[in-house]
Scaffold this active site. Sequence first.
Site, PDB file in Angstrom:
ATOM      1  N   LYS A  43       0.547  -1.317   0.416  1.00  9.51           N
ATOM      2  CA  LYS A  43       0.353   0.287   0.106  1.00  9.51           C
ATOM      3  C   LYS A  43       1.130   1.244   0.249  1.00  9.51           C
ATOM      4  O   LYS A  43       1.394   1.061   0.720  1.00  9.51           O
ATOM      5  CB  LYS A  43      -1.094  -0.003   1.093  1.00  9.51           C
ATOM      6  CG  LYS A  43      -2.069   0.929   1.168  1.00  9.51           C
ATOM      7  CD  LYS A  43      -2.664   0.911   2.057  1.00  9.51           C
ATOM      8  CE  LYS A  43      -3.918   1.864   2.020  1.00  9.51           C
ATOM      9  NZ  LYS A  43      -3.770   3.663   2.063  1.00  9.51           N
ATOM     10  N   ASP A  45       2.290   5.223   0.506  1.00  7.43           N
ATOM     11  CA  ASP A  45       1.623   6.490   0.961  1.00  7.43           C
ATOM     12  C   ASP A  45       1.880   7.602  -0.153  1.00  7.43           C
ATOM     13  O   ASP A  45       2.538   8.139  -0.091  1.00  7.43           O
ATOM     14  CB  ASP A  45       2.748   6.537   2.010  1.00  7.43           C
ATOM     15  CG  ASP A  45       1.605   7.448   3.066  1.00  7.43           C
ATOM     16  OD1 ASP A  45       0.658   7.582   3.520  1.00  7.43           O
ATOM     17  OD2 ASP A  45       2.178   7.879   3.749  1.00  7.43           O
ATOM     18  N   GLU A 179       3.287   1.547   5.452  1.00  3.55           N
ATOM     19  CA  GLU A 179       1.576   2.174   5.714  1.00  3.55           C
ATOM     20  C   GLU A 179       1.002   0.615   5.984  1.00  3.55           C
ATOM     21  O   GLU A 179      -0.449   0.126   6.439  1.00  3.55           O
ATOM     22  CB  GLU A 179       1.059   3.336   4.941  1.00  3.55           C
ATOM     23  CG  GLU A 179      -0.251   3.630   5.353  1.00  3.55           C
ATOM     24  CD  GLU A 179      -0.540   4.333   4.243  1.00  3.55           C
ATOM     25  OE1 GLU A 179      -1.726   4.913   4.481  1.00  3.55           O
ATOM     26  OE2 GLU A 179      -0.706   4.674   2.933  1.00  3.55           O
TER      27      GLU A 179
END
Length: 215
Positions: A43, A45, A179
Site C-alpha cells: 500500500k 502512501d 503503511e
Amino acid sequence: MAKRIKAPPAKRPEAVLPGFISPQLATLKTKPPSGAPWIHEIKYDGYRVQLHIDGDTRKAFTRNGHNWVERFSAIAGAFNIPGQAIVDGEVVVIHEERTNFSELQADLGRGDQDRLIYFAFDLLWLDGQDLRKMSQLARKGLLKELIDGNNLKEPIFYSEHHEGDGQELFEAASRLNYEGIVSKRVDAPYRSDRVEAWHKIKTVQREKFPENLRV
C-alpha cells in the site's frame, strides 16, 4: 463504358476516451486474506492518480476527479505510449527507503516534480476497449505488457504483487515500517465503489491523513 469506381471502405470512427472514472476503493480490514483467489500489493502512501492517455493528450485525475496534469506533468509525459489508455495508480515520493506522504505534499507545494514516482496498479481502458469487466489478473497482465512493451522507465513503475499468503507480505511491510498492504481478488472486475474485492490492511490501524486522498 466508364469503369465503376468503388467507394472507399467506411472509416471506423475512433473510440472516444471516457472522462474521469470514479475509482474502485478498498475496504479496511484488520488482517489479510489468504488463498488462491487473492493477490497482495504494498500500500503506497501517496496520491491516487488516474492517468488518461489519448495520443498526445494527457490528463491526470485525482481521486475526486480534479485534473492535476500540470502538477504531475513529468509523470504524464513519461507514460509515453501510442494510442489510448486509462491507468490507475499512485503518485509517491520515496524518502528514507519508503513512500512518504508529507514529503510528497512538500514537493507539490514547491512545484517540485523531480522526486515524483508513479506506481501503476490497474488498467481500465486500452485502445478503444473498456477493460473494467475483465478480471483483476487479466487487467494487470495487460498493464505489465503495456509498460514493458513500451519500455517505460522511471518515474513509471509497474506495481508488483505477491501471490498466496497475504500475512507474509503484511509482516514484511510491518518490519519495514510501510503503511500496509492491499489484497485483491484475482477474478474481480473493476467497480466504481468501495468493494470487498479489495482489502486494505494497515500496519498501524488508524488513518493518519484525510481519507479522501487514500486508496
